[in-house]
Write a protein that holds these residues in place. Structure first.
Motif, PDB file in Angstrom:
ATOM      1  N   LEU A  22      -3.407   6.460   8.118  1.00 29.93           N
ATOM      2  CA  LEU A  22      -2.893   6.321   7.073  1.00 29.93           C
ATOM      3  C   LEU A  22      -3.190   4.906   6.973  1.00 29.93           C
ATOM      4  CD1 LEU A  22       0.611   7.752   6.032  1.00 29.93           C
ATOM      5  CD2 LEU A  22      -1.435   8.176   5.021  1.00 29.93           C
ATOM      6  N   LEU A  23      -3.289   3.997   7.839  1.00 28.10           N
ATOM      7  CA  LEU A  23      -3.561   2.542   7.900  1.00 28.10           C
ATOM      8  C   LEU A  23      -4.828   2.229   7.479  1.00 28.10           C
ATOM      9  CD1 LEU A  23      -1.803   1.786  11.388  1.00 28.10           C
ATOM     10  CD2 LEU A  23      -0.961   0.978   9.037  1.00 28.10           C
ATOM     11  N   SER A  24      -5.765   3.195   7.534  1.00 23.54           N
ATOM     12  CA  SER A  24      -7.146   3.001   7.140  1.00 23.54           C
ATOM     13  C   SER A  24      -7.399   3.881   5.661  1.00 23.54           C
ATOM     14  CB  SER A  24      -8.374   3.258   8.051  1.00 23.54           C
ATOM     15  OG  SER A  24      -8.090   4.779   8.417  1.00 23.54           O
ATOM     16  N   THR A  25      -6.825   4.778   5.326  1.00 23.93           N
ATOM     17  CA  THR A  25      -6.894   5.449   4.271  1.00 23.93           C
ATOM     18  C   THR A  25      -5.794   5.182   2.833  1.00 23.93           C
ATOM     19  OG1 THR A  25      -5.319   7.108   4.879  1.00 23.93           O
ATOM     20  CG2 THR A  25      -7.778   7.302   5.465  1.00 23.93           C
ATOM     21  N   ALA A  26      -4.719   4.462   3.177  1.00 24.73           N
ATOM     22  CA  ALA A  26      -3.902   4.214   2.277  1.00 24.73           C
ATOM     23  C   ALA A  26      -3.672   2.615   2.003  1.00 24.73           C
ATOM     24  CB  ALA A  26      -2.505   4.770   2.615  1.00 24.73           C
ATOM     25  N   SER A  27      -3.101   2.334   0.951  1.00 25.99           N
ATOM     26  CA  SER A  27      -2.624   0.705   0.641  1.00 25.99           C
ATOM     27  C   SER A  27      -1.427   0.590   1.634  1.00 25.99           C
ATOM     28  CB  SER A  27      -2.978   0.284  -0.570  1.00 25.99           C
ATOM     29  OG  SER A  27      -1.840   1.045  -1.323  1.00 25.99           O
ATOM     30  N   ASP A  28      -1.124  -0.736   1.712  1.00 28.49           N
ATOM     31  CA  ASP A  28       0.315  -1.022   1.968  1.00 28.49           C
ATOM     32  C   ASP A  28       1.393  -0.477   1.036  1.00 28.49           C
ATOM     33  OD1 ASP A  28      -1.329  -2.376   3.868  1.00 28.49           O
ATOM     34  OD2 ASP A  28      -0.168  -4.388   3.898  1.00 28.49           O
ATOM     35  N   ALA A  29       1.127  -0.674   0.025  1.00 25.31           N
ATOM     36  CA  ALA A  29       2.047  -0.424  -1.220  1.00 25.31           C
ATOM     37  C   ALA A  29       2.148   1.088  -1.208  1.00 25.31           C
ATOM     38  CB  ALA A  29       1.397  -0.875  -2.522  1.00 25.31           C
ATOM     39  N   GLU A  30       1.189   2.039  -1.007  1.00 23.53           N
ATOM     40  CA  GLU A  30       1.297   3.273  -0.909  1.00 23.53           C
ATOM     41  C   GLU A  30       1.953   3.754   0.137  1.00 23.53           C
ATOM     42  OE1 GLU A  30      -2.926   4.646  -3.178  1.00 23.53           O
ATOM     43  OE2 GLU A  30      -3.050   4.073  -0.920  1.00 23.53           O
ATOM     44  N   ILE A  31       1.616   3.327   1.580  1.00 20.35           N
ATOM     45  CA  ILE A  31       2.526   3.574   2.650  1.00 20.35           C
ATOM     46  C   ILE A  31       4.114   3.154   2.163  1.00 20.35           C
ATOM     47  CG2 ILE A  31       2.926   3.152   4.825  1.00 20.35           C
ATOM     48  CD1 ILE A  31      -0.028   2.623   5.376  1.00 20.35           C
ATOM     49  N   GLU A  32       4.230   2.084   1.879  1.00 19.63           N
ATOM     50  CA  GLU A  32       5.652   1.685   1.641  1.00 19.63           C
ATOM     51  C   GLU A  32       6.418   2.636   0.889  1.00 19.63           C
ATOM     52  OE1 GLU A  32       5.701  -2.498   0.767  1.00 19.63           O
ATOM     53  OE2 GLU A  32       4.380  -2.937   2.528  1.00 19.63           O
ATOM     54  N   ALA A  33       5.821   2.954  -0.300  1.00 20.25           N
ATOM     55  CA  ALA A  33       6.394   3.810  -1.343  1.00 20.25           C
ATOM     56  C   ALA A  33       6.679   5.040  -0.686  1.00 20.25           C
ATOM     57  CB  ALA A  33       5.524   3.873  -2.550  1.00 20.25           C
TER      58      ALA A  33
END
Length: 361
Positions: A50-61
């Motif tokens: 996820l760290l390479s496929t999603a943004s910080d905001a997406e992971i946090e959400a």
């Protein structure tokens, strides 16, 4: 905590362990592992990809959403330890709050770093080495680094604990460096327990493409992607379920029914598959089958309000007024404030008016 009876979901590809082996171990311990999330998901594993496929905001959400839904987020190492596939390092008595207080890391940053195994331990109790790491990370955050830059970089050292002996720096790029005698260098090294295979990564990419196509309304294309996922992993009940939804949306009802049944053969406790199959059967006029499948969904999840409401409406349309009233009353125990609740109240009132003369007579 015992694995038996728990339902695990995974978002993102695992870096620490092949998914198929994790699935085998979960099933051996009488649990269930699914890709993504269903109503019965109790734990969600956040894969490091996820760290390479999603943004910080997406992971946090996503993290915030799981907490609100009372699901337990797990790091990869936390998942492996829960399964007994990875030992827990020697621990001290440090609590999460003590680590936060002594390192001055923000609680949210600490939780996100823990979620991607930036510490020796994934949960309490933490070690003194974890405190050293937390202080180093706090310094990096102060210098402008993001939590995700730290999480992406730390596993390059081969062992997170090895970072306690290094001087860590952040200099504008999205990478953390170690200062050595010869100057700054990246934290190179093989990923911890990097046992993944290309098929794992391919499957995750395909599943993500399928979800994106489905979200864009390209249902035939999404169904084709989900079929390719099933060719790689024929045991994936969620891929079968999602494909059925796409086929139904594309007007391919017979094929959709086949894939709902396929999902249920793979996982008979898949509540949403029973519910959606019931809806499909209702649309095709197969009322007895729809009733049976809705009751199965409610049997598996007694608080599934949508299934309860649909069963009430089905019984009402079939002129089974007493049954309709029973299920509408049950729905109102689950939902008192929505537009659906008001519809259920009107349904109860209608039935009462029509049953009253019969009772009086």
């Amino acid at each position: 905590m015992a694995v038996a009876g728990q339902t695990f979901g995974i978002v993102g590809a695992l870096a620490a362990f092949p998914r198929r082996l994790a699935a085998r171990e979960v099933e051996r311990q009488f649990g269930h592992l699914r890709r993504g999330i269903t109503r019965q998901t109790s734990h969600l594993v956040f894969g490091r990809s996820l760290l390479s496929t999603a943004s910080d905001a997406e992971i946090e959400a996503r993290f915030d959403s799981e907490i609100r839904q009372n699901r337990r987020p797990l790091s990869e190492n936390g998942f492996l330890r829960l399964l007994g596939l990875m030992s827990t390092p020697e621990a001290s008595a440090l609590t999460r709050q003590a680590l936060i207080d002594q390192s001055r890391l923000a609680a949210r940053t600490f939780d996100l770093l823990s979620l991607f195994d930036a510490f020796e331990h994934d949960s309490e109790p933490y070690s003194f080495r974890d405190l050293i790491l937390a202080r180093k990370y706090a310094g990096l955050i102060d210098s402008g680094a993001t939590w995700s830059a730290i999480a992406r970089s730390v596993h390059r050292s081969g062992s997170v604990a090895a970072l306690t002996a290094l001087s860590l720096h952040h200099e504008g790029a999205d990478t953390i460096y170690a200062r050595r005698a010869e100057g700054l260098s990246e934290l190179d090294g093989q990923l911890l327990f990097d046992l993944g295979t290309s098929s794992d990564a391919e499957l995750e990419d395909l599943f993500a493409e399928a979800e994106a196509a489905e979200e864009d309304g390209c249902y035939d294309q999404a169904a084709a992607f989900y079929q390719r996922c099933l060719a790689i992993d024929p045991t994936d009940s969620v891929a079968a379920f999602n494909r059925a939804n796409c086929l139904k949306a594309a007007g391919r009802q017979v094929e959709a029914a086949h894939d709902y049944i396929r999902a249920l053969k793979l996982d008979s406790s898949f509540v949403e598959a029973w519910f959606n199959l019931a809806g499909l059967m209702g649309e095709r006029g197969r009322i007895d089958a729809a009733r049976r499948y809705l009751k199965k969904a409610i049997e598996l999840d007694g608080d599934y309000a949508d299934a309860v409401f649909n069963l009430a409406k089905l019984e009402f349309d079939a002129d089974n007024l007493a049954e309709a009233r029973h299920w509408w009353r049950r729905y109102l125990e689950l939902d008192k404030d929505s537009e659906w609740a008001r519809a259920a109240e009107r349904g109860v009132q209608f039935v009462d008016l029509h049953l009253l003369p019969r009772s009086a007579g």
